[in-house]
Each structure stands twice: as structure tokens, then as C-alpha cells.
Write a protein that holds these residues in place. Structure first.
Motif, mmCIF file in Angstrom:
data_model
loop_
_atom_site.group_PDB
_atom_site.id
_atom_site.type_symbol
_atom_site.label_atom_id
_atom_site.label_comp_id
_atom_site.label_asym_id
_atom_site.label_seq_id
_atom_site.Cartn_x
_atom_site.Cartn_y
_atom_site.Cartn_z
ATOM 1 N N ASP A 28 7.900 -24.572 18.288
ATOM 2 C CA ASP A 28 9.041 -24.386 19.186
ATOM 3 C C ASP A 28 9.776 -25.701 19.417
ATOM 4 O OD1 ASP A 28 10.651 -22.799 21.088
ATOM 5 O OD2 ASP A 28 9.723 -24.148 22.564
ATOM 6 N N SER A 31 11.758 -26.325 16.474
ATOM 7 C CA SER A 31 12.826 -25.332 16.414
ATOM 8 C C SER A 31 14.021 -25.741 17.274
ATOM 9 C CB SER A 31 12.290 -23.983 16.894
ATOM 10 O OG SER A 31 13.308 -23.046 17.025
ATOM 11 N N SER A 39 11.330 -22.347 13.467
ATOM 12 C CA SER A 39 11.727 -21.171 14.257
ATOM 13 C C SER A 39 11.026 -19.932 13.732
ATOM 14 C CB SER A 39 13.236 -20.957 14.193
ATOM 15 O OG SER A 39 13.927 -22.002 14.792
#
Length: 70
Positions: A28, A31, A39
Motif C-alpha cells: 500500500d 501504491s 496496487s
């Protein structure tokens, strides 16, 4: 990780959840910085976590039912 591994005990299930959460947080973080593959891995981890949490709930209910019977 992203695979639910059959286990005999809740403790190892909790360890799996911890490992998957750790992986999710790492992906995360990447991401948010724009890494599209991270992601994808984070989304996959979220699905695995969902399965792990469902298994934990099932195991917990079974364990509680055994305690009540005894």
C-alpha cells in the motif's frame, strides 16, 4: 503470501494474518507512491485477508462452542 494455508491451529492462522497484513501495508505504501504493481498486490492481499478473517471467525466460533460443551 496471498494464499490461505491449511493450518491446524488458530495461532498459525493469526501468524498468517500478521504476515499478510505486513505485506499489504508495504504494498500500500508503494501504491500511494504510484507503483501500479504494488496496487495490484495490495488488492490481492486484501482478498487473502478476507479469506483469512473468515477462517479465523469460523475457527473461533468452533473453539467457543467446544468450551461451552465442556
Amino acid at each position: 503470501m496471498s494464499e490461505v494455508v491449511e493450518t491446524t491451529g488458530t495461532l498459525s492462522l493469526v501468524e498468517q494474518i500478521k504476515a499478510e497484513l505486513e505485506s499489504f501495508f508495504v504494498d500500500d505504501e508503494k501504491s500511494v507512491k504510484g507503483n501500479k504493481k504494488a496496487s495490484q498486490r495490495a488488492r490481492k492481499s486484501s482478498l487473502s485477508l478476507n479469506k483469512l478473517f473468515k477462517q479465523y471467525r469460523k475457527d473461533s466460533l468452533e473453539r467457543d462452542a467446544k468450551v461451552v460443551k465442556e
